[in-house]
Structures are given as C-alpha cells and as structure tokens.
Design a protein around this motif. Structure first.
Motif, PDB file in Angstrom:
ATOM      1  N   ILE A   8       1.099  -1.136  -0.193  1.00  0.00           N
ATOM      2  CA  ILE A   8       0.021   0.585  -0.079  1.00  0.00           C
ATOM      3  C   ILE A   8       1.351   1.195   0.002  1.00  0.00           C
ATOM      4  N   LYS A   9       0.569   2.165  -1.357  1.00  0.00           N
ATOM      5  CA  LYS A   9       1.742   3.578  -0.689  1.00  0.00           C
ATOM      6  C   LYS A   9       0.732   4.707  -0.391  1.00  0.00           C
ATOM      7  N   GLY A  10       1.259   5.524  -0.193  1.00  0.00           N
ATOM      8  CA  GLY A  10       0.414   6.776   0.621  1.00  0.00           C
ATOM      9  C   GLY A  10       1.354   8.316   0.714  1.00  0.00           C
ATOM     10  N   ARG A  11       1.234   9.237   0.894  1.00  0.00           N
ATOM     11  CA  ARG A  11       1.586  10.198   1.601  1.00  0.00           C
ATOM     12  C   ARG A  11       0.483  10.482   2.904  1.00  0.00           C
ATOM     13  N   GLN A  12       1.822  11.225   4.087  1.00  0.00           N
ATOM     14  CA  GLN A  12       1.694  11.850   4.753  1.00  0.00           C
ATOM     15  C   GLN A  12       2.015  13.072   5.017  1.00  0.00           C
ATOM     16  N   GLU A  13       1.337  13.809   5.008  1.00  0.00           N
ATOM     17  CA  GLU A  13       2.075  15.587   4.864  1.00  0.00           C
ATOM     18  C   GLU A  13       3.014  15.249   3.429  1.00  0.00           C
ATOM     19  N   ASN A  14       4.516  16.163   4.054  1.00  0.00           N
ATOM     20  CA  ASN A  14       5.637  15.881   3.305  1.00  0.00           C
ATOM     21  C   ASN A  14       6.384  14.456   3.031  1.00  0.00           C
ATOM     22  N   VAL A  15       5.935  13.212   3.612  1.00  0.00           N
ATOM     23  CA  VAL A  15       6.112  12.223   3.938  1.00  0.00           C
ATOM     24  C   VAL A  15       5.285  11.354   3.241  1.00  0.00           C
ATOM     25  N   ARG A  16       6.256  10.671   1.542  1.00  0.00           N
ATOM     26  CA  ARG A  16       5.787   9.525   1.466  1.00  0.00           C
ATOM     27  C   ARG A  16       5.704   8.211   1.918  1.00  0.00           C
ATOM     28  N   TYR A  17       5.267   7.102   2.200  1.00  0.00           N
ATOM     29  CA  TYR A  17       5.535   5.693   2.379  1.00  0.00           C
ATOM     30  C   TYR A  17       4.621   4.340   1.640  1.00  0.00           C
ATOM     31  N   ILE A  18       5.723   3.597   2.215  1.00  0.00           N
ATOM     32  CA  ILE A  18       5.075   2.463   1.244  1.00  0.00           C
ATOM     33  C   ILE A  18       5.363   1.172   2.239  1.00  0.00           C
ATOM     34  N   GLN A  19       3.562   0.266   2.605  1.00  0.00           N
ATOM     35  CA  GLN A  19       3.707  -0.546   3.309  1.00  0.00           C
ATOM     36  C   GLN A  19       4.098  -2.577   2.420  1.00  0.00           C
ATOM     37  N   GLY A  20       4.444  -2.442   2.981  1.00  0.00           N
ATOM     38  CA  GLY A  20       4.438  -4.378   2.988  1.00  0.00           C
ATOM     39  C   GLY A  20       3.650  -5.114   3.660  1.00  0.00           C
ATOM     40  N   LEU A  21       3.333  -6.161   3.301  1.00  0.00           N
ATOM     41  CA  LEU A  21       2.398  -6.882   3.923  1.00  0.00           C
ATOM     42  C   LEU A  21       3.488  -8.447   3.673  1.00  0.00           C
ATOM     43  N   VAL A  22       3.086  -9.054   4.601  1.00  0.00           N
ATOM     44  CA  VAL A  22       2.978 -10.774   4.072  1.00  0.00           C
ATOM     45  C   VAL A  22       2.836 -11.245   5.076  1.00  0.00           C
ATOM     46  N   SER A  23       2.380 -12.165   4.668  1.00  0.00           N
ATOM     47  CA  SER A  23       1.085 -12.967   5.284  1.00  0.00           C
ATOM     48  C   SER A  23       1.335 -14.953   5.050  1.00  0.00           C
ATOM     49  N   LEU A  24       1.131 -16.099   5.699  1.00  0.00           N
ATOM     50  CA  LEU A  24       1.266 -17.250   5.500  1.00  0.00           C
ATOM     51  C   LEU A  24       0.717 -17.951   6.749  1.00  0.00           C
ATOM     52  N   HIS A  25      -0.304 -17.800   5.944  1.00  0.00           N
ATOM     53  CA  HIS A  25      -1.492 -19.099   6.785  1.00  0.00           C
ATOM     54  C   HIS A  25      -2.206 -18.057   7.680  1.00  0.00           C
ATOM     55  N   ASN A  26      -1.810 -18.289   9.030  1.00  0.00           N
ATOM     56  CA  ASN A  26      -2.345 -17.041  10.007  1.00  0.00           C
ATOM     57  C   ASN A  26      -1.554 -16.324  10.197  1.00  0.00           C
ATOM     58  N   VAL A  27      -0.600 -15.777  10.047  1.00  0.00           N
ATOM     59  CA  VAL A  27       0.001 -14.608  10.417  1.00  0.00           C
ATOM     60  C   VAL A  27       0.949 -14.587   9.967  1.00  0.00           C
ATOM     61  N   GLN A  28       0.395 -12.972   9.533  1.00  0.00           N
ATOM     62  CA  GLN A  28       0.863 -11.294   8.243  1.00  0.00           C
ATOM     63  C   GLN A  28       1.951 -10.894   9.573  1.00  0.00           C
ATOM     64  N   LEU A  29       2.687 -10.505   8.890  1.00  0.00           N
ATOM     65  CA  LEU A  29       3.880  -9.202   9.036  1.00  0.00           C
ATOM     66  C   LEU A  29       3.903  -8.076   8.276  1.00  0.00           C
ATOM     67  N   ASN A  30       3.937  -6.581   9.099  1.00  0.00           N
ATOM     68  CA  ASN A  30       4.302  -6.183   7.748  1.00  0.00           C
ATOM     69  C   ASN A  30       5.486  -5.328   8.067  1.00  0.00           C
ATOM     70  N   VAL A  31       6.017  -4.170   7.075  1.00  0.00           N
ATOM     71  CA  VAL A  31       6.908  -3.215   7.067  1.00  0.00           C
ATOM     72  C   VAL A  31       6.711  -2.125   6.137  1.00  0.00           C
ATOM     73  N   TYR A  32       7.455  -1.019   7.261  1.00  0.00           N
ATOM     74  CA  TYR A  32       7.451   0.716   5.835  1.00  0.00           C
ATOM     75  C   TYR A  32       8.798   1.010   5.632  1.00  0.00           C
ATOM     76  N   CYS A  33       9.000   1.784   4.823  1.00  0.00           N
ATOM     77  CA  CYS A  33       9.680   2.733   4.655  1.00  0.00           C
ATOM     78  C   CYS A  33       8.875   3.652   3.998  1.00  0.00           C
ATOM     79  N   PHE A  34      10.169   5.019   4.279  1.00  0.00           N
ATOM     80  CA  PHE A  34       9.656   6.240   4.445  1.00  0.00           C
ATOM     81  C   PHE A  34      10.180   6.978   3.329  1.00  0.00           C
ATOM     82  N   GLU A  35      10.070   7.885   2.606  1.00  0.00           N
ATOM     83  CA  GLU A  35      10.615   9.011   2.001  1.00  0.00           C
ATOM     84  C   GLU A  35      10.693  10.354   2.122  1.00  0.00           C
ATOM     85  N   VAL A  36      11.578  11.377   2.379  1.00  0.00           N
ATOM     86  CA  VAL A  36      11.221  12.620   2.573  1.00  0.00           C
ATOM     87  C   VAL A  36      12.274  13.310   2.422  1.00  0.00           C
ATOM     88  N   ASP A  37      12.054  14.400   1.869  1.00  0.00           N
ATOM     89  CA  ASP A  37      13.581  15.341   1.225  1.00  0.00           C
ATOM     90  C   ASP A  37      14.763  14.876   1.675  1.00  0.00           C
TER      91      ASP A  37
END
Length: 267
Positions: A8-37
């Motif tokens: 999922i990509k998005g923006r919050q004020e001056n910060v662009r971000y992407i959130q990645g989601l990984v799931s296997l069976h009943n376990v889901q994990l996620n992580v973000y990275c951010f772009e700014v200035d």
C-alpha cells in the motif's frame, strides 16, 4: 508454502511511504519504508522487492539511512545500491555483518527473504538532507544497533521498531525490555511531535504514543519483579500475565515469545 505479498502506497504531509504486507496461513507481518526530503528511511524486505520497486523508481532520493540491520529493514539495500548507486548509512556496529551473506532462521527467510550483502557507511551523530539537519539517536533494545532519526526542522521522529505497538506481548529472544525502556526515556528528552514507525506507520501524537508505551513497560517490569519476589518462576509469571498464545510463537519455534519479555527483565 504460499507466501502472499501486497503493498500500500501513500503520503502523509511531506512523507511518502510504502507498506508491505506478508502473510502465510494465519500469520501476517508488515513493514514500512519512508521517503522524505531526498532521504529514504529503511528499504523493506527482499521478499517485497518487486512490490517496492515502483515506489523506489518514483522516489526522489539521494541517500538511504537504516534504523537497524534486521532483514525486513535492509532487504532492498543491495538493489538500491546496485540500481541507483545510492549511498547507505547505518550504525557502524553492523556494517561488517551486512556486507556478508545473511544468517538468520529459516522462518524469517520464508517471510522476509534472504537479504543480499551490501556496503554501508557509518552514519555518525547527525546528518543533513536537502532542507534539514537530523539527530541520530541510539535506541538499542530491539536490536543492538537500533537508531531513531529526528528531523530538527519538522519535529518528525522516524523510530524504526522502537514503538511498533503500545502493549508489547511478544519479544525476540535477544531483545532487552530494560534497554527499550532506557531508549524510550532517551527519545522522550527530544523535541518531536509526529512519529513514523516502521510497523505502525504514521502516528500524529508520537510523544503520547511513546510515553504510553514507556508507562506500560515500566508497569509490566514492576509486576514481573514483584511476582518473582512472591516466589513465582518464569513460566508461572507467563501464565499469569500473558495468557494469549500467538501463532508467531509456534511458527518461529519460540524465537518470538512472551517468555523473553520476562527473562530480559529478570536477567
């Protein structure tokens, strides 16, 4: 085993971000990275690289800073270095480790992929982006090399995995709750407002969120010490305070477990 991935990509004020989601069976994990200035904070996981490549291609960045060496934060570093010749900065203590083939448990390779080696430069105590000076704040506990980055101009804190959730229920085997408490206390001496967490995303009142987490951990620490003094052992304390069992504990063969919270406090 079928690992499902999405982003999922998005923006919050001056910060662009992407959130990645990984799931296997009943376990889901996620992580973000951010772009700014002109800056990229963390690089996601290798298994999410195809999801993140369009975000990287659209990014207007000149340098990469790494909060800590875990594979869900450094998995795209080798690609960014090779494809865009970006300079990567991180805590000096894990530079040598990241220049070698990754070594971590199989379940983490299934979820996050195999991080490829990359070259990094020591980040120092401060750095500059296009319009701002940043403080580099050592915040060990979750990882030995963990750093948080504070934009002095905007008061935005990029906290890596220092926050994640207010009420910690599981911990990695090597995590230290007392060290996390000290890191939270240190960060709260700085002047910041908004928080960008690599797992919780954007939190508008970051100071309140980190203060609440600090209070929770200190109360938890006090309860665990008190129960030990009353004669309870580690497993009895776990049964009393952490009744819920999480799929990640089973899937990780106990590398993530509430017992590590207790042991790190009583250590």
């Amino acid at each position: 085993m079928l690992v499902k991935r999405r982003s999922i990509k998005g923006r919050q004020e001056n910060v662009r971000y992407i959130q990645g989601l990984v799931s296997l069976h009943n376990v889901q994990l996620n992580v973000y990275c951010f772009e700014v200035d002109g800056l990229l904070v963390d690089t996601g996981a290798q298994v999410l690289l195809n999801e993140f490549k369009p975000f990287f291609a659209e990014a207007d960045v000149e340098q990469v800073v790494i909060t800590h060496f875990h594979e869900d934060h450094t998995g795209g570093a080798a690609f960014l270095q090779r494809e865009y010749q970006l300079t990567i900065y991180q805590n000096e203590m894990t530079i040598e480790e990241c220049a070698k083939k990754a070594d971590y448990p199989l379940y983490r390779k299934i979820f996050w992929g195999k991080r490829k080696p990359y070259e990094a430069i020591p980040i120092g105590e401060t750095f500059t982006s296009r319009k701002a000076t940043w403080d580099v704040i050592p915040t060990p506990g979750h990882a030995k090399d963990h750093l948080a980055f504070l934009n002095r101009e905007t008061g935005q804190l990029f906290s890596g995995d220092l926050y994640v959730t207010q009420k910690t229920k599981l911990a990695l085997r090597e995590e230290s709750i007392p060290s996390i408490i000290q890191s939270l206390e240190k960060v709260l001496t700085y002047d910041f407002t908004e928080l960008f967490c690599c797992h919780a995303g954007f939190i508008k009142d970051g100071r309140k969120a980190l203060t609440n987490k600090l209070h929770y951990l200190k109360e938890l620490q006090e309860m665990i010490v008190t129960l030990q003094k009353e004669g309870l052992n580690e497993l009895e304390i776990q049964a009393k305070l952490f009744k819920k069992k999480y799929p990640l504990t089973f899937f990780s063969s106990g590398e993530w477990d509430s017992i590590h919270i207790i042991r790190s406090i009583l250590r």
